[in-house]
Design an enzyme around this catalytic site. Sequence first.
Site, PDB file in Angstrom:
ATOM      1  CG  ASP A   1      -9.290  14.874 -42.374  1.00  0.00           C
ATOM      2  OD1 ASP A   1      -8.507  14.554 -43.284  1.00  0.00           O
ATOM      3  OD2 ASP A   1      -9.921  15.933 -42.352  1.00  0.00           O
TER       4      ASP A   1
ATOM      5  CG  ASP B   1     -11.975  19.798 -41.884  1.00  0.00           C
ATOM      6  OD1 ASP B   1     -11.631  18.823 -42.597  1.00  0.00           O
ATOM      7  OD2 ASP B   1     -12.054  20.955 -42.319  1.00  0.00           O
TER       8      ASP B   1
ATOM      9  CG  ASN C   1       4.104   6.984  -2.438  1.00  0.00           C
ATOM     10  OD1 ASN C   1       3.639   8.119  -2.529  1.00  0.00           O
ATOM     11  ND2 ASN C   1       3.354   5.917  -2.318  1.00  0.00           N
TER      12      ASN C   1
ATOM     13  CB  ILE D   1       0.719   1.198  -5.012  1.00  0.00           C
ATOM     14  CG1 ILE D   1       1.408  -0.096  -5.442  1.00  0.00           C
ATOM     15  CG2 ILE D   1      -0.187   1.695  -6.122  1.00  0.00           C
ATOM     16  CD1 ILE D   1       0.470  -1.259  -5.649  1.00  0.00           C
TER      17      ILE D   1
ATOM     18  CB  THR E   1      -1.564  14.550   3.957  1.00  0.00           C
ATOM     19  OG1 THR E   1      -1.055  13.216   3.803  1.00  0.00           O
ATOM     20  CG2 THR E   1      -2.519  14.576   5.117  1.00  0.00           C
ATOM     21  CG  ASP E   2       1.412  12.172  -0.148  1.00  0.00           C
ATOM     22  OD1 ASP E   2       1.864  12.899   0.750  1.00  0.00           O
ATOM     23  OD2 ASP E   2       1.875  11.049  -0.424  1.00  0.00           O
TER      24      ASP E   2
ATOM     25  CD  GLU F   1       4.417  12.688   2.634  1.00  0.00           C
ATOM     26  OE1 GLU F   1       3.255  13.020   2.328  1.00  0.00           O
ATOM     27  OE2 GLU F   1       4.796  11.512   2.688  1.00  0.00           O
TER      28      GLU F   1
ATOM     29  CB  VAL G   1      -0.949  -0.010   1.222  1.00  0.00           C
ATOM     30  CG1 VAL G   1      -1.681   1.320   1.346  1.00  0.00           C
ATOM     31  CG2 VAL G   1      -1.943  -1.150   1.112  1.00  0.00           C
TER      32      VAL G   1
ATOM     33  CG  ASP H   1      -6.616  19.258 -43.122  1.00  0.00           C
ATOM     34  OD1 ASP H   1      -5.906  18.464 -43.749  1.00  0.00           O
ATOM     35  OD2 ASP H   1      -7.800  19.042 -42.831  1.00  0.00           O
TER      36      ASP H   1
ATOM     37  CG  ASN I   1      -0.126   6.965  -0.052  1.00  0.00           C
ATOM     38  OD1 ASN I   1       0.860   7.663   0.109  1.00  0.00           O
ATOM     39  ND2 ASN I   1      -0.075   5.656  -0.010  1.00  0.00           N
TER      40      ASN I   1
ATOM     41  CD  GLU J   1       3.458   7.088   2.102  1.00  0.00           C
ATOM     42  OE1 GLU J   1       3.014   6.064   1.565  1.00  0.00           O
ATOM     43  OE2 GLU J   1       2.979   8.219   1.930  1.00  0.00           O
TER      44      GLU J   1
END
Length: 1042
Positions: free
Chosen positions: A697, A693, A758, A303, A789-790, A895, A300, A347, A786, A761
């Site tokens: 295309d 357009d 991270n 990631i 606060t991040d 942080e 956890v 174009d 995560n 952590e």
Amino acid sequence: MEDAYTRTATEVLAFFAVDPSKGLIDSQVADHRRMYGQNVLPQEKSTPFWKLVIKQFDDLLVKILIVAALVSFLLALINGDTGLTAFLEPSVILLILAANAAVGVITETNAEKAIEELRAYQADVATVLRNGCFSIVPAQELVPGDIVEVTVGCKVPADMRMIELLSDQLRVDQAILTGESCSVEKEVDATSAVNAVYQDKTNILFSGTVVVAGRGRAIVTGVGSNTAMGSIRDSMLRTDDEATPLKKKLDEFGSFLAKVIAGICVLVWVVNIGHFRDPSHGGFLRGAIHYFKIAVALAVAAIPEGLPAVVTTCLALGTKRMARLNAIVRSLPSVETLGCTTVICSDKTGTLTTNMMSVSKICVLHSAHHSSVTSEYAVDGTTYAPEGAILNDDGVWIDLPSRQPCLLHIAMCSAMCNESSLQYNPDKGAYEKIGESTEVALRVLAEKIGIPGFDSMPSALNMLSKHERASYCNRYWENLFKKISALEFSRDRKMMSVLCSHKQSTTMFSKGAPESIISRCTSILCNDNGSIIPLTAEIRTELEAKFNSFAGKETLRCLALAVKRLPMDQHVLSFDDEKDLTFIGMVGMLDPPREEVRNAILACMTAGIRVIVVTGDNKATAESLCRKIGAFDHLGDFVGNSFTASEFEELPALQKTIALQRMALFTRVEPSHKRMLVEALQNQNEVVAMTGDGVNDAPALKKADIGISMGSGTAVAKSASDMVLADDNFATIVAAVAEGRAIYNNTKQFIRYMISSNIGEVVCIFVAAVLGIPDTLVPVQLLWVNLVTDGLPATAIGFNKQDSDVMKSKPRKVGEAVVSGWLFFRYVVIGAYVGLATVAGFIWWFVYADTGPRLPYSELMNFDTCHMRQTTYPCSIFDDQHPSTVSMTVLVVVEMFNALNNLSENQSLLVIPPWTNLWLVGSIILTMLLHILILYVQPLSALFSVTALSWTEWKVVLYLSFPVILIDELLKFLSRNSRGIRLRIRFWKTDLLPKREMRDNSCAAPSSKWLLLSVHLQHEQEILQPMILKLRYMLTPSCQMS
């Protein structure tokens, strides 16, 4: 029948065994339907909903998160935990993954809309000759061999070969196929062109195009998928969505990253096998479960769950800024792609030009006695707005053009010999045309010349409302002259005439091709005194020379204007009247380049971006336009830089490669050529942006790294694109690229912020496990850090100001890592400090805090044997919430200081102080308020397993947190001033970008869906890459420092 355009009408009729006077009979219709099928675009089998949902979870990282959530859920059940706290972590993870799946399904469903919207361009009904009678039948019932009659306003129901013209001419708007605004005149004769493109097939009516003038009959040669529209659909089905550069780099890396995270978790678990039997766990199985829970917490922490939400928010804010620049982003990852675009295929019509035909030159006879027989005028203005000056040979502005006899008569003729109209659209704030572009250009010219009468005419006209001003002068002439009769334009005469009466006189006004008008003139109007003199051979020769100059060198579309007095009692015109005309002038018109395009293209060149002009127009016209733009002067005569599609296809492979590297202009193209160009450039490792357009295309827009459609374009093109230009302006693309680069730079800053956090952590949990001390943070606290606060400061970093030199650097390379070398070392140092400070806060409370137990450090390391030994303290002290609260608070505060470090990559906080980004300051304050809220509000503190801190504890938190600024300031100082002593860190890594020859396979493979909201969040992959490289550096002895 694919070669119908090369065969005569008789041969095509014979091929389908049809009588042009009777059409097919019922039995033939049935046979042909069995043979060729129905006239519908077959519906592609859609992916079942349940498969789309499952596909969103088909990624190793996502599976690891699911396992982590399920394990947390099972551990809570095994431990007998109840209440919201026990199931908060798995619930949050599963909710995030559900959101990811929902967004993925919606995005993939929308991707299929472009193909479905092609159906809107199919006709509903058709007028068909069968069994000797005309009848109206549903268009889907047409079969090859049917004789169909079309007239003005009809949508062509299938691909058809012209067999008979029922009017002087038949013109068709093919813009949805070719992108060119001018209608195409159709004929019955066979075409002899080699490698014919759509524009060359002048005897074919294409499905979905619209008849704008005339009436005719044609035989159906292709239905359903065997039409031009069907081939576009098939091309779109064969085109896989291109992954963004970062996604390409990290799709391959994803499996490796997931395995490393899993390996770290297993390593932590295996290292502690000896502690499984500790009596404190109550048995080997419970010990194994305890350390498995630590491993899950490590996953956890590794990631960054909050990252996707932060990336989405930052990109969304960036796209909002782009929207103000008239660039509407449909796919968030395309913002990142803009930053590394190396080639823009643009174009010509409507993007580099205004798509508003304008008169730019006027040629009249000055005087037969003057040394220079003719005079030339230049006309300002590049839009349909009735605003612009008329300048003489010397470039001097003419105050009252209507006082010039020839200009006055040109205004009369332009207004009367005209079937179009000009109006003002208040909703769009622009003038719009109704009718043929060339005729509207003459309407605008009449407005610019003005009307005779009084000296204050120009200023008086400017006082009118825009609605009145649109056609004020034209209405003046229409009220002055009354139209009596008209001779429509025909191919053989190449001209049209109208008969008008005014008081006691009758006048015929004519306009047409210069060669046709000049040949019918016997006299000419002089501009110096308004006299009419004979048109001598000398004057005729000079007029023809001017025409050749306008049409040849300057590639202008030319029209000549003439007038003739007729008897008062004449009320009908005949072709015999179109002789003995008086020549009044010749006008040259063009689709003018946008004024801002030159600087935009030069800005691209400065930024290392190559511009290739792609058009269906002919080579000479396109080269002339590029010269008028003025940004291609360095190319000289375009030799080796300009190619038609057929010229390019005929080149040998090696010469094609060289041509691609030098190409600046690609003309006479069809949809397949645009897609081919994109693929060829991508094979040379170019990151390609393609504009378009029309329906034609769509395949190229879908294939390009970033497809850019026009706001005025078709729904199909918009659905296939990543970005829509609201104003159809090339300069907007350049502004969007600059904004995209700025967004990417800011994205890098907050990515580095979150990764260093991270790493902190991971270091925290890893060090705690290695030292054998109690868990410093529980999983729910990691989730809070995560996600909340991040997240807030990272989002605010996205508001860092754009660098002034953002468009002076070359495009970043597709394989460029976000963090490498010295930066890698910097963020490992910062991350390590974050983790160690967090662990230090935990140990401080147990060993040194006045409110803590003041244990010897050895007691803390042997906490798991506490109940087996005689101690001076209760074992319940290890369940106290104070130490984990101090650790969590240290992590949050350090942080916040680290967020301030990310105001700039290398500049000191003394140079770029915090108040330069007030959003960041506000987010830090809000984050701290939220953190204080969970500490001091009882239900929340219980939910997150925290408690209130004393002032002494807060001071220690600040002492441990603030040094992160001093450390980063030192590292920034070394970055700025000590290039010679910078560390170069070498570490093994996999090839982050699939080899170019594997490109198609990698694109065709199921895309990995990374964590959450990933269809719009491929940026997260770039974030995870440097993190795992840093972890590998921490764990692999082979990493060297030199």
